[in-house]
Design a protein around this motif. Structure first.
Motif, short mmCIF file in Angstrom:
data_model
loop_
_atom_site.label_atom_id
_atom_site.label_comp_id
_atom_site.label_asym_id
_atom_site.label_seq_id
_atom_site.Cartn_x
_atom_site.Cartn_y
_atom_site.Cartn_z
N ASN A 30 27.34 44.33 39.41
CA ASN A 30 28.49 43.69 38.77
C ASN A 30 29.03 42.59 39.69
O ASN A 30 29.86 42.85 40.58
N THR A 52 33.23 46.42 26.49
CA THR A 52 32.06 46.61 27.33
C THR A 52 31.14 45.43 27.16
O THR A 52 30.76 45.10 26.04
N LEU A 88 22.83 39.89 39.00
CA LEU A 88 23.47 40.39 37.79
C LEU A 88 22.44 40.83 36.76
O LEU A 88 22.49 41.94 36.23
N TYR A 97 34.02 35.98 29.79
CA TYR A 97 33.72 37.38 30.11
C TYR A 97 34.96 38.26 29.97
O TYR A 97 34.92 39.35 29.38
N ASN A 131 26.10 46.16 30.55
CA ASN A 131 26.20 47.47 31.18
C ASN A 131 27.51 47.66 31.93
O ASN A 131 27.71 48.64 32.61
N PHE A 132 28.42 46.66 31.79
CA PHE A 132 29.64 46.68 32.59
C PHE A 132 30.87 46.74 31.69
O PHE A 132 30.87 46.26 30.57
N SER A 154 37.14 45.13 34.31
CA SER A 154 37.93 45.84 35.31
C SER A 154 39.39 45.94 34.88
O SER A 154 39.96 45.00 34.34
N ARG A 205 26.77 35.21 29.88
CA ARG A 205 25.70 35.28 30.87
C ARG A 205 24.86 34.01 30.80
O ARG A 205 24.94 33.25 29.84
N PHE A 252 30.19 39.47 38.37
CA PHE A 252 30.72 38.45 37.46
C PHE A 252 31.68 37.50 38.17
O PHE A 252 31.60 36.27 38.01
#
Length: 443
Positions: free
Chosen positions: A403, A280, A397, A273, A283-284, A287, A262, A405
């Protein structure tokens, strides 16, 4: 008749006085603001420095808060403070925060700002009139980004002073002092090591007609290398003897594998990322559509520090060698600007604070850059615009919890392209033929 504002800006003494007043005023304001607001003016790093200085000055009993080096008996350990990842010398120089005044470090950093302005002014004088040198110096001293960062408690101004002192010595052929100061710079923060390659290239070539490596050149290069490395080794070795392994890890090794998913303009942001150790992130959760990234060999490549390190250092060191060798040493500010910009843009971690590393040289190269007003405005617009584009998505973000990213990474790539375009425009507009002899005459 000149207006009052023009007289103020064209008088270096007035610019210095105004710069001091701005910084002192902001530091006093920071004390008032921090005492009354939950959102602090003071940067969190300043509290880290202050805590580290307290740990250094007040060693704990037994094994708690005690320097871990062979000669560490009786010394506190600044690395007891989590997230302190700097040389112990920084904690030492801000130690008066503990026993004199909590804002001592801010005044020290602001003082380095003023020193930097004086150095920039004196570097410019051999090639500019006093009024023009003052105007270009004002670009640094009166830059809101510069004085806000130092008065908030960032230590970047200290390193900038060391870098400018190195440059000042090199431009006047005082290579012994330049080597010593370069060693100090690299101990303080590793990245100025890239300037050493430009200095060696300048000693080897320096734009002279005769390119043959003479014995004298070889001796000067060897002496420069030995002295700079010895200075670094002396400072680093001394710190190791007192503070031991925590010093080596936190100050140097940590940055080799640092992950920052971040607040990061870097083009490697999204790769960091996707390969972050925890499934995790904040908070995301990563995918599942990115499952292809789980291929082991691809993961190894993405997670390897070499993925970002090799292209970054190839560009930064390569440009230093090429420009340093083919241009006279009076063009070192330009060479260092190119090196630093490439280093920052292609670094695996890039925050707004890093921009100061190359903006430091901007007042020194602008007198030799020629471009139309339209192109100049366009360059500024692109440089500011790509940052604003990135920050607008980063806001979603960080503050809205959306989300984004992938979209943030795309904007990070736009940031890289935009910065590279601006850099190319500066390189095309730079006067490579300009040579001043006054540096030599002023020795």
């Amino acid at each position: 008749m000149l207006s009052t504002s023009t007289v103020v800006i064209t008088s270096f003494r007035n610019v210095l006085a105004l710069s001091v007043l701005i910084r002192v005023g902001l530091i006093l304001y920071s004390e008032w603001h921090d005492a009354r607001s939950l959102v602090k003016y003071t940067d969190v790093d300043y509290r880290v420095f202050t805590d580290a200085a307290q740990f250094l000055l007040h060693p704990g009993p037994g094994s708690g808060n005690r320097a871990q080096g062979p000669l560490g008996e009786g010394y506190g350990d600044p690395y007891t403070r989590e997230t302190y990842r700097y040389t112990p010398l920084l904690a030492l120089v801000v130690s008066p925060n503990d026993w004199l005044h909590r804002s001592f470090g801010k005044y020290l950093f602001a003082g380095c700002d003023i020193l930097n302005g004086i150095l920039i002014y004196n570097i410019l004088l051999p090639q500019q009139t006093r009024s023009k040198a003052t105007l270009y110096t004002a670009l640094h001293l009166l830059n809101p980004m510069v004085f806000s960062i130092s008065t908030r408690g960032s230590s970047e101004a200290v390193l900038s002073s060391f870098v400018l002192l190195t440059l000042y010595a090199a431009l006047r052929d005082r290579w012994t002092w330049a080597a010593v100061m370069l060693g100090v710079c690299v101990h303080w923060k590793i990245y100025p090591a890239i300037y050493g390659f430009a200095c060696i290239a300048a000693l080897a070539g320096g734009g002279r007609q005769i390119r043959m490596m003479t014995l004298l050149k070889a001796r000067r290069i060897l002496w420069f290398g030995v002295l700079s490395v010895s200075t670094f080794a002396l400072l680093t070795g001394g710190c190791y003897l007192v503070w031991g392994d925590p010093f080596v890890y936190e100050s140097y090794l940590y940055h080799l594998h640092r992950l920052d998913h971040r607040h990061n303009f870097s083009p490697y942001f999204y790769l960091t990322y996707l390969t972050y150790p925890s499934p995790t992130v904040g908070n995301f959760t990563a995918s599942t559509s990115d499952a292809s990234i789980s291929i082991s060999w691809l993961n190894d490549i993405l997670e390897s520090p070499l993925t970002s390190f090799v292209p970054q250092m190839t560009l930064a060191i390569g440009s230093g060698l090429v420009f340093g060798y083919h241009l006279p040493k009076t063009h070192l500010p330009f060479t260092w600007f190119i090196q630093t910009t490439l280093f920052v843009v292609f670094n695996k971690v890039c925050t707004s604070q890093y921009f100061l590393w190359y903006l430091l040289f901007l007042p020194l190269i602008l007198p030799r850059v020629t471009m139309s007003t339209t192109k100049a405005v366009l360059c500024i617009s692109v440089w500011v615009g790509v940052q604003a584009l990135w920050l607008s998505e980063a806001y979603r973000l960080e503050f809205l919890g959306v989300n984004v990213f992938y979209r943030l990474w795309i904007r990070g790539l736009v940031y890289v392209v935009g910065n590279c375009w601006v850099l190319v425009q500066l390189m095309q507009g730079y006067d490579y033929s300009y040579v001043t002899r006054k540096y030599v005459e002023s020795k």
